[in-house]
Scaffold this motif. Structure first.
Motif, mmCIF file in Angstrom:
data_model
loop_
_atom_site.group_PDB
_atom_site.id
_atom_site.type_symbol
_atom_site.label_atom_id
_atom_site.label_comp_id
_atom_site.label_asym_id
_atom_site.label_seq_id
_atom_site.Cartn_x
_atom_site.Cartn_y
_atom_site.Cartn_z
ATOM 1 N N ARG A 1 1.145 14.442 15.180
ATOM 2 C CA ARG A 1 1.688 15.230 14.034
ATOM 3 C C ARG A 1 2.011 14.768 12.783
ATOM 4 N NH1 ARG A 1 3.249 18.132 18.871
ATOM 5 N NH2 ARG A 1 2.237 20.332 18.763
ATOM 6 N N ILE A 2 2.215 15.351 11.857
ATOM 7 C CA ILE A 2 2.696 14.845 10.637
ATOM 8 C C ILE A 2 4.387 15.231 10.660
ATOM 9 C CG2 ILE A 2 2.856 14.858 8.014
ATOM 10 C CD1 ILE A 2 -0.193 15.541 8.123
ATOM 11 N N VAL A 3 5.021 14.101 10.733
ATOM 12 C CA VAL A 3 6.372 14.542 11.128
ATOM 13 C C VAL A 3 7.302 14.359 9.840
ATOM 14 C CG1 VAL A 3 6.493 13.819 13.387
ATOM 15 C CG2 VAL A 3 6.763 12.043 11.901
ATOM 16 N N GLU A 4 6.794 13.555 8.849
ATOM 17 C CA GLU A 4 7.223 13.347 7.433
ATOM 18 C C GLU A 4 6.396 13.298 6.300
ATOM 19 O OE1 GLU A 4 10.374 10.376 7.974
ATOM 20 O OE2 GLU A 4 11.562 11.226 6.220
ATOM 21 N N LEU B 1 12.439 7.137 1.423
ATOM 22 C CA LEU B 1 13.631 6.174 1.467
ATOM 23 C C LEU B 1 14.863 6.949 1.356
ATOM 24 C CD1 LEU B 1 12.868 2.915 -0.599
ATOM 25 C CD2 LEU B 1 12.958 3.071 2.049
ATOM 26 N N ALA B 2 14.953 7.768 0.405
ATOM 27 C CA ALA B 2 16.194 8.660 0.054
ATOM 28 C C ALA B 2 16.531 9.351 1.405
ATOM 29 C CB ALA B 2 15.999 9.582 -1.161
ATOM 30 N N THR C 1 0.875 -1.119 0.087
ATOM 31 C CA THR C 1 -0.083 0.127 0.103
ATOM 32 C C THR C 1 0.939 1.242 0.026
ATOM 33 O OG1 THR C 1 -1.355 -1.008 1.433
ATOM 34 C CG2 THR C 1 -1.930 1.279 1.175
ATOM 35 N N ILE C 2 2.014 1.221 0.725
ATOM 36 C CA ILE C 2 2.740 2.335 0.898
ATOM 37 C C ILE C 2 3.705 2.684 -0.155
ATOM 38 C CG2 ILE C 2 4.736 3.293 2.334
ATOM 39 C CD1 ILE C 2 3.651 1.287 4.572
ATOM 40 N N VAL C 3 3.808 1.467 -0.841
ATOM 41 C CA VAL C 3 4.684 1.618 -2.229
ATOM 42 C C VAL C 3 3.792 2.525 -3.235
ATOM 43 C CG1 VAL C 3 5.764 0.474 -4.234
ATOM 44 C CG2 VAL C 3 6.622 -0.141 -1.821
ATOM 45 N N GLY C 4 2.382 1.726 -3.206
ATOM 46 C CA GLY C 4 1.613 2.294 -4.342
ATOM 47 C C GLY C 4 0.971 3.574 -3.993
#
Ligand code: ADP
Ligand code: ADP
Length: 229
Positions: free
Chosen positions: A215-218, A226-227, A201-204
């Motif tokens: 909080r949204i941290v990233e 990944l980078a 799911t995350i990849v897509g």
């Protein structure tokens, strides 16, 4: 149609303990946004607020630019298909549970939804077919099977917006694969907010939000995250 916008959303179950501390993000119509983060981060709370099981304490949630507090519960529930982590089914037949909310659906449509959610083989194997009861007096369904019934119901309802809380419970890998396939099919071309526990799911996803302590941290696409790490 079906753009979901969170604008500085704040929320607390208990006023002394803020859970969401100002979240802003958008799920553009037809796109998939995955939310990841540690247990207790507030991920499920985000899905509950969108479905208006609770109202925000601050900020706004919009669907196509309209505050969800100005939308009737009936049309909000028609617009959103929610597949929670722990599906509670009615103590009735699987057919009834799939058809729930789409009483006009034909048997063929119900069966097609069951096939897409990959619960049909299992149902056909039971003596009374789709008339198998799922409650106490009838067949016991596992968590994964119940979730697939909920997915079939959502497929039949075909709402513009999907909210999926992927199960974390230990499923065998075969069941997990089946659920994953069913979720992928139902989310294709729909606005999807996915509480993600699965790598696929995350990849897509079109965007991944990493939530921690409300909080949204990233945020970014899979490759970008990944980078950066
Ligand atoms: P996640 O889905 O990321 O595991 P949740 O959104 O379920 O996190 O929970 C976030 C926080 O809110 C947790 O600290 C949890 O204990 C708390 N919480 C969740 N549901 C309730 C509730 N109904 N009442 C009070 N606190 C709750
Ligand atoms: P999950 O983490 O599996 O998504 P929930 O979202 O139901 O499970 O709950 C997340 C956390 O919130 C858990 O730690 C749970 O104990 C806590 N929680 C759930 N409901 C309540 C509640 N009504 N009051 C306090 N804490 C709650």
């Amino acid at each position: 149609n079906g753009t979901v916008t969170f604008e500085d959303v704040r929320f607390a179950y208990d006023p002394n303990r803020p859970i969401l501390k100002g979240l802003s993000f958008e799920v553009p119509a037809g796109k998939t946004v995955a939310i990841v983060g540690p247990s207790g981060a507030g991920k499920s709370t985000i899905s509950r607020l969108l479905f208006r099981l609770y109202d925000v304490s601050g900020g706004r949630i919009l669907i196509d630019g309209q505050d969800i507090r100005q939308v009737t519960q009936t049309s909000l529930r028609a617009a959103i298909g929610m597949v929670p982590q722990d599906t509670v089914l009615f103590n009735d037949t699987i057919r009834y549970n799939i058809r729930y909310g789409r009483w006009d659906a034909s048997d063929a449509e119900v069966e097609e939804a069951a096939r897409t959610a990959q619960i049909d083989a299992f149902i056909k194997a039971s003596p009374k077919g789709y008339e198998t009861e799922v409650g106490e007096r009838g067949l016991k369904l596992s968590g994964g099977e119940k979730q697939r019934v909920a997915i079939a119901r959502t497929i039949l309802k075909a709402p513009p917006i999907l909210v999926l809380d992927e199960a974390t419970s230990a499923l065998d890998s075969h069941t997990e694969r089946e659920i994953q396939d069913a979720l992928e099919r139902v989310s294709r071309n729909r606005t999807s907010l996915v509480i993600a526990h699965r790598l696929s799911t995350i990849v897509g996803a079109d965007e991944i939000l990493v939530v921690d302590q409300g909080r949204i941290v990233e945020r970014g696409r899979h490759g970008q995250l990944l980078a950066a790490n």
